[in-house]
Motif scaffolding. Sequence first.
Motif, short mmCIF file in Angstrom:
data_model
loop_
_atom_site.label_atom_id
_atom_site.label_comp_id
_atom_site.label_asym_id
_atom_site.label_seq_id
_atom_site.Cartn_x
_atom_site.Cartn_y
_atom_site.Cartn_z
N THR A 21 -22.67 -128.40 -31.63
CA THR A 21 -23.92 -128.45 -31.17
C THR A 21 -24.34 -128.29 -32.55
O THR A 21 -25.83 -128.37 -33.05
CB THR A 21 -23.85 -126.77 -30.61
N ARG A 22 -24.03 -127.93 -34.07
CA ARG A 22 -24.17 -127.65 -35.57
C ARG A 22 -25.20 -129.63 -36.07
O ARG A 22 -25.89 -130.13 -36.16
CB ARG A 22 -23.20 -127.48 -36.20
N ASP A 23 -24.44 -130.39 -35.29
CA ASP A 23 -24.25 -131.44 -35.60
C ASP A 23 -24.98 -132.18 -34.43
O ASP A 23 -25.94 -133.13 -35.51
CB ASP A 23 -22.86 -132.31 -35.70
N ARG A 24 -25.37 -132.20 -33.67
CA ARG A 24 -26.53 -132.60 -32.81
C ARG A 24 -27.86 -131.29 -32.35
O ARG A 24 -28.39 -131.63 -31.55
CB ARG A 24 -25.68 -132.43 -31.40
N LEU A 25 -27.90 -130.81 -33.32
CA LEU A 25 -28.85 -129.80 -33.02
C LEU A 25 -30.27 -130.69 -33.26
O LEU A 25 -30.93 -130.42 -31.65
CB LEU A 25 -29.05 -128.47 -34.06
N GLU A 31 -34.03 -133.08 -27.13
CA GLU A 31 -34.13 -133.93 -25.30
C GLU A 31 -34.36 -132.56 -24.48
O GLU A 31 -35.31 -132.93 -23.50
CB GLU A 31 -32.40 -133.40 -25.24
N ALA A 32 -34.41 -131.26 -24.60
CA ALA A 32 -35.27 -129.81 -24.79
C ALA A 32 -36.16 -130.21 -24.52
O ALA A 32 -37.40 -129.67 -23.38
CB ALA A 32 -34.48 -128.76 -25.23
N ALA A 33 -36.92 -130.37 -25.57
CA ALA A 33 -38.46 -130.97 -25.80
C ALA A 33 -39.22 -131.69 -24.79
O ALA A 33 -39.71 -131.62 -24.01
CB ALA A 33 -39.38 -131.28 -26.85
N ARG A 34 -37.85 -132.82 -24.72
CA ARG A 34 -39.07 -134.08 -23.13
C ARG A 34 -38.88 -133.26 -22.54
O ARG A 34 -39.59 -134.36 -22.12
CB ARG A 34 -38.05 -134.94 -24.29
N LYS A 35 -37.25 -132.79 -22.19
CA LYS A 35 -37.37 -132.72 -20.56
C LYS A 35 -37.96 -131.11 -20.38
O LYS A 35 -38.28 -130.93 -18.98
CB LYS A 35 -35.76 -132.25 -20.15
N GLU A 36 -38.40 -130.32 -21.45
CA GLU A 36 -39.58 -128.99 -20.85
C GLU A 36 -38.37 -127.84 -20.36
O GLU A 36 -38.14 -127.55 -19.60
CB GLU A 36 -40.54 -128.97 -20.05
N LEU A 37 -36.80 -128.06 -20.57
CA LEU A 37 -35.83 -126.98 -19.44
C LEU A 37 -36.77 -125.92 -20.79
O LEU A 37 -37.19 -125.74 -21.73
CB LEU A 37 -34.99 -127.53 -21.17
N SER A 38 -36.11 -124.68 -19.48
CA SER A 38 -36.62 -123.92 -19.77
C SER A 38 -35.36 -122.84 -19.82
O SER A 38 -34.47 -123.86 -21.06
CB SER A 38 -35.66 -123.05 -19.00
N LEU A 45 -26.84 -126.52 -21.58
CA LEU A 45 -26.63 -127.89 -21.78
C LEU A 45 -25.96 -127.56 -23.28
O LEU A 45 -24.79 -128.77 -23.40
CB LEU A 45 -28.40 -128.49 -21.78
N VAL A 46 -26.45 -126.84 -23.56
CA VAL A 46 -25.82 -126.73 -25.26
C VAL A 46 -23.94 -125.99 -24.84
O VAL A 46 -23.06 -127.20 -25.63
CB VAL A 46 -26.26 -125.10 -26.43
#
Length: 260
Positions: A21-25, A31-38, A45-46
């Motif tokens: 998670t740290r390396d891919r933050l 990705e969360a912003a693009r998919k408008e994840l809750s 996902l994380v």
Amino acid sequence: MVNPQMERIQSHLSRMKLTTTRDRLDGLLQEAARKELSFLDFLDLVLSEEAAAKDSKRTRMGIQIAHFPIRRSLDDYDFDLQPSLDRRLIRELETGTFIAHAENILLLGPPGVGKTHLAIGLGRKSIERGASCLFVSATALVGQLMRAEAEGRLEERLLHFSKPKLLIVDELGYLPFERRAAHLMFQLVNRRYERGSLMITSNQPVGAWGEVFGDTILATAILDRLLHHSHIITIKGESYRLREKRRAGIVPAPVPAATT
């Protein structure tokens, strides 16, 4: 410009060893912003990526510790060439329930029919499911035990081979054991009895193990413990290696028996 919040989050992730998670933050946030994840979907996902990465790392380490001599998997085993195999039983063994119940597996058959391939494939599956595994040839195993006994370290070696949830002993029966080696093998089998699973490949049927161990009574005692909770898989058929040589024309095809 340095973002204190991001630095703080990455520091927390490092302390909690959530390195994926740290390396891919940055990528995860994008990705969360693009998919408008809750919030819940983002957390899912994380955690899913982190868990998958840890499982993959654990599996790689487990395979390295197992000391498999070659890379093999059940996916590349050609079951069509060995119709005598019960594929339903193999699928059941893939689940690893035999390890949970400390059951043993005996893979019997002539050289070259894929016993070692199956053993490694099942060993890899057990590691993927979280069990520890160690692979050793029968000659190397008894050699280590005899050397340890001579050096006063037998208890240490017996403990080493007793720890893994699954111990794979390959090629039992290709060379006969000395009587002392057979006694040491009995000690190991007895230690693992109903505590850990043993998988043994052998070119000899169990009825011939008295000759393998040089002592019928000792062989009976070993088999008594191995067979109490066990799956016996006998593979019949031609050697893979011999078949390939015949296809290449290196070895002539067998002459059909004459009919009268």
